[in-house]
Write a protein that holds these residues in place. Structure first.
Motif, short mmCIF file in Angstrom:
data_model
loop_
_atom_site.label_atom_id
_atom_site.label_comp_id
_atom_site.label_asym_id
_atom_site.label_seq_id
_atom_site.Cartn_x
_atom_site.Cartn_y
_atom_site.Cartn_z
N ASP A 6 0.82 -1.21 0.00
CA ASP A 6 0.00 0.00 0.00
C ASP A 6 0.85 1.26 0.00
OD1 ASP A 6 -2.43 -1.43 0.04
OD2 ASP A 6 -2.38 -1.57 2.23
N LYS A 7 1.92 1.26 0.79
CA LYS A 7 2.80 2.42 0.86
C LYS A 7 3.44 2.73 -0.50
CE LYS A 7 4.40 1.32 5.49
NZ LYS A 7 5.63 1.03 6.25
N LEU A 8 3.71 1.68 -1.26
CA LEU A 8 4.33 1.85 -2.58
C LEU A 8 3.34 2.35 -3.62
CD1 LEU A 8 6.56 -1.34 -2.66
CD2 LEU A 8 7.37 1.03 -2.59
N GLY A 9 2.04 2.19 -3.34
CA GLY A 9 1.03 2.66 -4.28
C GLY A 9 0.13 1.59 -4.86
N GLY A 10 0.22 0.36 -4.32
CA GLY A 10 -0.68 -0.70 -4.74
C GLY A 10 -0.38 -1.29 -6.10
N VAL A 11 -1.42 -1.86 -6.69
CA VAL A 11 -1.29 -2.60 -7.95
C VAL A 11 -0.64 -1.77 -9.05
CG1 VAL A 11 -2.59 -3.72 -9.82
CG2 VAL A 11 -3.24 -4.12 -7.44
N ALA A 12 -1.12 -0.56 -9.26
CA ALA A 12 -0.60 0.27 -10.36
C ALA A 12 0.89 0.55 -10.18
CB ALA A 12 -1.38 1.58 -10.45
N ALA A 13 1.31 0.81 -8.96
CA ALA A 13 2.72 1.11 -8.69
C ALA A 13 3.60 -0.11 -8.88
CB ALA A 13 2.88 1.67 -7.29
N VAL A 14 3.15 -1.27 -8.41
CA VAL A 14 3.94 -2.50 -8.58
C VAL A 14 4.01 -2.86 -10.06
CG1 VAL A 14 4.01 -4.99 -8.08
CG2 VAL A 14 3.58 -3.35 -6.23
N ASP A 15 2.90 -2.73 -10.77
CA ASP A 15 2.91 -3.02 -12.21
C ASP A 15 3.92 -2.14 -12.95
OD1 ASP A 15 0.95 -4.93 -11.86
OD2 ASP A 15 -0.64 -3.78 -12.86
N LEU A 16 3.88 -0.84 -12.68
CA LEU A 16 4.80 0.09 -13.33
C LEU A 16 6.25 -0.22 -12.95
CD1 LEU A 16 5.36 2.61 -15.04
CD2 LEU A 16 5.02 3.97 -12.95
N ALA A 17 6.49 -0.46 -11.67
CA ALA A 17 7.85 -0.74 -11.21
C ALA A 17 8.41 -2.01 -11.86
CB ALA A 17 7.88 -0.85 -9.69
N VAL A 18 7.61 -3.05 -11.94
CA VAL A 18 8.08 -4.30 -12.55
C VAL A 18 8.36 -4.10 -14.03
CG1 VAL A 18 7.41 -6.68 -13.17
CG2 VAL A 18 7.06 -5.84 -10.83
N ASP A 19 7.47 -3.40 -14.73
CA ASP A 19 7.71 -3.15 -16.15
C ASP A 19 8.99 -2.35 -16.38
OD1 ASP A 19 5.42 -4.58 -16.80
OD2 ASP A 19 4.18 -2.78 -17.04
N LYS A 20 9.20 -1.30 -15.60
CA LYS A 20 10.41 -0.48 -15.71
C LYS A 20 11.66 -1.28 -15.29
CE LYS A 20 8.76 3.53 -17.00
NZ LYS A 20 9.08 4.06 -18.31
N PHE A 21 11.50 -2.10 -14.26
CA PHE A 21 12.59 -2.94 -13.78
C PHE A 21 13.09 -3.86 -14.90
CE2 PHE A 21 13.25 -7.31 -12.03
CZ PHE A 21 14.51 -7.12 -11.48
N TYR A 22 12.16 -4.53 -15.58
CA TYR A 22 12.60 -5.45 -16.64
C TYR A 22 13.16 -4.70 -17.85
CZ TYR A 22 11.44 -9.70 -14.25
OH TYR A 22 11.44 -10.74 -13.35
N GLU A 23 12.72 -3.48 -18.10
CA GLU A 23 13.37 -2.69 -19.15
C GLU A 23 14.84 -2.51 -18.80
OE1 GLU A 23 11.35 1.07 -19.73
OE2 GLU A 23 9.44 0.07 -20.15
N ARG A 24 15.11 -2.24 -17.54
CA ARG A 24 16.49 -2.04 -17.06
C ARG A 24 17.27 -3.35 -17.12
NH1 ARG A 24 18.91 1.95 -14.08
NH2 ARG A 24 16.91 2.96 -13.74
N VAL A 25 16.66 -4.43 -16.63
CA VAL A 25 17.32 -5.75 -16.60
C VAL A 25 17.72 -6.19 -18.01
CG1 VAL A 25 16.85 -8.22 -16.23
CG2 VAL A 25 16.32 -6.56 -14.42
N LEU A 26 16.82 -5.99 -18.96
CA LEU A 26 17.08 -6.44 -20.33
C LEU A 26 18.16 -5.62 -21.04
CD1 LEU A 26 13.46 -7.36 -21.42
CD2 LEU A 26 15.32 -8.92 -20.78
N GLN A 27 18.59 -4.52 -20.41
CA GLN A 27 19.70 -3.71 -20.93
C GLN A 27 20.99 -3.95 -20.14
OE1 GLN A 27 19.40 -1.75 -23.74
NE2 GLN A 27 17.41 -2.74 -23.83
N ASP A 28 20.90 -4.74 -19.10
CA ASP A 28 22.02 -4.96 -18.18
C ASP A 28 22.87 -6.14 -18.66
OD1 ASP A 28 23.73 -5.58 -16.03
OD2 ASP A 28 22.24 -4.94 -14.54
N ASP A 29 24.06 -5.84 -19.17
CA ASP A 29 24.93 -6.88 -19.73
C ASP A 29 25.31 -7.95 -18.71
OD1 ASP A 29 24.94 -5.73 -22.25
OD2 ASP A 29 26.72 -4.52 -21.84
N ARG A 30 25.21 -7.64 -17.43
CA ARG A 30 25.56 -8.62 -16.39
C ARG A 30 24.53 -9.75 -16.31
NH1 ARG A 30 25.78 -4.62 -11.42
NH2 ARG A 30 23.85 -4.03 -12.48
N ILE A 31 23.28 -9.45 -16.66
CA ILE A 31 22.22 -10.44 -16.40
C ILE A 31 21.23 -10.65 -17.54
CG2 ILE A 31 22.27 -10.32 -13.88
CD1 ILE A 31 20.08 -8.17 -14.02
#
Length: 124
Positions: A6-31
């Motif tokens: 709830d503090k993070l902003g609920g469903v919409a916030a987790v959805d956005l964070a995960v989508d942005k997170f994987y954008e970053r991960v898929l650009q990260d040569d380490r992983i």
């Protein structure tokens, strides 16, 4: 009691964070190579489901356990602590980029990068 979810902003916030997170991960040569043959739509949903559960948004989690979900990555692809740390770093950078406070990022880190989760992911 207000959950971290709830503090993070609920469903919409987790959805956005995960989508942005994987954008970053898929650009990260380490992983990024760990995700080369992964259905990223499913992967994003698994991560959203897990984080919703881990952050207190639900008391039900139907996904695979961490150890089982990462076993082949450890055994066949050499998933290591260095890779776990890179994922955790990418998550923290994503949350920072999204304007999540340092206090809430610390709460996320305490859960997502907890020693017991690290052991489970790395099959130790």
């Amino acid at each position: 009691m207000t959950t971290l979810f709830d503090k993070l902003g609920g469903v919409a916030a987790v959805d956005l964070a995960v989508d942005k997170f994987y954008e970053r991960v898929l650009q990260d040569d380490r992983i990024k190579h760990f995700f080369a043959n992964v259905d990223m739509t499913k992967q994003r949903q698994h991560q959203k489901d897990f984080l919703t559960y881990a952050f207190g948004g639900t008391d039900k989690y139907n996904g695979r356990y961490m150890r089982e979900a990462h076993e082949a990555l450890v055994e066949q692809h050499g998933l290591s602590g260095e890779h776990f740390d890179a994922v955790a770093e990418d998550l923290m950078e994503t949350l920072k980029e999204l304007g999540v406070s340092e206090e809430l990022r610390a709460e996320v880190a305490a859960i997502a990068a907890a020693p017991e989760h690290r052991k489970e992911v790395l099959n130790q």
